[in-house]
Write a protein that holds these residues in place. Structure first.
Motif, short mmCIF file in Angstrom:
data_model
loop_
_atom_site.label_atom_id
_atom_site.label_comp_id
_atom_site.label_asym_id
_atom_site.label_seq_id
_atom_site.Cartn_x
_atom_site.Cartn_y
_atom_site.Cartn_z
N MET A 64 21.51 -0.03 14.65
CA MET A 64 20.61 -1.02 14.07
C MET A 64 19.78 -0.41 12.92
SD MET A 64 19.58 -4.13 14.25
CE MET A 64 18.22 -5.19 14.03
N GLU A 65 19.31 0.80 13.13
CA GLU A 65 18.49 1.45 12.10
C GLU A 65 19.30 1.67 10.82
OE1 GLU A 65 16.18 5.63 11.73
OE2 GLU A 65 15.86 4.51 13.60
N ALA A 91 18.58 0.08 7.09
CA ALA A 91 18.51 0.95 5.91
C ALA A 91 19.50 0.50 4.84
CB ALA A 91 18.78 2.40 6.32
N THR A 92 20.70 0.12 5.26
CA THR A 92 21.72 -0.33 4.32
C THR A 92 21.29 -1.64 3.66
OG1 THR A 92 23.47 0.75 5.56
CG2 THR A 92 24.14 -1.03 4.09
N ARG A 93 20.78 -2.58 4.45
CA ARG A 93 20.33 -3.86 3.91
C ARG A 93 19.14 -3.66 2.98
NH1 ARG A 93 19.54 -7.38 9.03
NH2 ARG A 93 18.56 -8.78 7.54
N SER A 94 18.22 -2.77 3.37
CA SER A 94 17.05 -2.48 2.52
C SER A 94 17.48 -1.90 1.19
CB SER A 94 16.11 -1.50 3.23
OG SER A 94 15.55 -2.07 4.39
N LEU A 118 19.01 -4.65 -0.94
CA LEU A 118 17.97 -5.53 -1.48
C LEU A 118 17.22 -4.85 -2.62
CD1 LEU A 118 16.51 -7.15 1.74
CD2 LEU A 118 17.47 -8.37 -0.22
N LEU A 119 16.84 -3.59 -2.41
CA LEU A 119 16.12 -2.88 -3.46
C LEU A 119 16.97 -2.72 -4.71
CD1 LEU A 119 14.13 -0.18 -1.49
CD2 LEU A 119 13.24 -2.18 -2.70
N ASP A 120 18.27 -2.51 -4.54
CA ASP A 120 19.15 -2.40 -5.71
C ASP A 120 19.17 -3.73 -6.47
OD1 ASP A 120 21.08 -0.95 -7.36
OD2 ASP A 120 22.49 -2.45 -6.58
N GLY A 121 19.27 -4.83 -5.73
CA GLY A 121 19.26 -6.15 -6.38
C GLY A 121 17.94 -6.43 -7.08
N LEU A 122 16.83 -6.08 -6.44
CA LEU A 122 15.52 -6.29 -7.05
C LEU A 122 15.31 -5.38 -8.26
CD1 LEU A 122 13.41 -6.65 -3.81
CD2 LEU A 122 13.85 -8.46 -5.49
N ARG A 123 15.80 -4.13 -8.16
CA ARG A 123 15.70 -3.22 -9.30
C ARG A 123 16.51 -3.76 -10.48
NH1 ARG A 123 18.61 -0.70 -12.11
NH2 ARG A 123 20.40 -0.99 -10.77
N SER A 124 17.69 -4.26 -10.19
CA SER A 124 18.53 -4.83 -11.25
C SER A 124 17.86 -6.05 -11.88
CB SER A 124 19.90 -5.23 -10.70
OG SER A 124 20.61 -4.09 -10.30
N PHE A 125 17.27 -6.90 -11.04
CA PHE A 125 16.56 -8.06 -11.57
C PHE A 125 15.39 -7.60 -12.45
CE2 PHE A 125 12.99 -10.96 -11.51
CZ PHE A 125 13.57 -12.10 -12.03
N GLY A 126 14.64 -6.60 -11.97
CA GLY A 126 13.51 -6.08 -12.76
C GLY A 126 13.96 -5.54 -14.10
N ALA A 127 15.09 -4.83 -14.10
CA ALA A 127 15.61 -4.30 -15.37
C ALA A 127 16.01 -5.44 -16.30
CB ALA A 127 16.81 -3.38 -15.10
N ASN A 128 16.64 -6.47 -15.76
CA ASN A 128 17.03 -7.62 -16.58
C ASN A 128 15.80 -8.36 -17.10
OD1 ASN A 128 19.74 -7.15 -16.37
ND2 ASN A 128 20.13 -8.73 -14.87
#
Length: 157
Positions: A1-2, A6-9, A12-22
């Motif tokens: 579960m842990e 961690a994988t989902r987090s 999500l962070l990669d997607g948010l980072r990409s959105f922030g860069a865009n």
């Protein structure tokens, strides 16, 4: 579960980072399109957004949002005001309070530049059930709150 969390987090962070860069790139292109410095365009975007959401900014709040001193914010506002992009008003009963509004010369260009993105976002949101969008909005509010808490603990500059 842990490991799953961690994988989902990380995803999500990669997607948010990409959105922030865009988002940063979008603001940079808006600046170039208007012939402005990136900081001036970022301020203009903040003013337009705040006004659109019914919560117009004061110069002090704008300075906080784009991390500028009061003097630098004043200089930036002077530049944007001279272009007709920003108007400083005194709408509060306390006449010392200044409210920032978009000027008449930015309305058309802003609609032209941001219109395609606004249309695309509306189409994307329409693809999802309202409950799913509400859950996502709640997630983003909690994420921002978490980030705000960590920043407060570290001491904001």
């Amino acid at each position: 579960m842990e490991d799953e969390v961690a994988t989902r987090s990380a995803s999500l962070l990669d997607g948010l980072r990409s959105f922030g860069a865009n988002y940063t790139e979008f603001t940079r292109r808006f600046a170039n399109w208007l012939g402005l410095h990136a900081t001036d365009a970022a301020a203009l975007v903040e003013i337009l957004y705040a006004e659109d959401t019914g919560s117009p900014l004061s110069p002090a709040r704008l300075g906080e949002r784009i991390s500028l001193t009061s003097g630098a914010t004043t200089n930036l506002l002077n530049r944007l005001e001279s272009l007709g992009y920003v108007v400083r008003t005194r709408e509060n009963t306390d006449r010392r309070v200044v409210t920032l509004r978009s000027g008449p010369d930015i309305q058309g260009p802003a609609r032209e530049f941001f219109g395609p993105f606004s249309s695309g976002l509306a189409a994307l949101v329409a693809e999802y059930p309202a409950e799913e969008i509400e859950r996502f909005e709640a997630f983003l509010r909690h994420l921002r709150s978490t980030m705000d808490d960590v920043l407060a603990e570290q001491g904001r500059p």
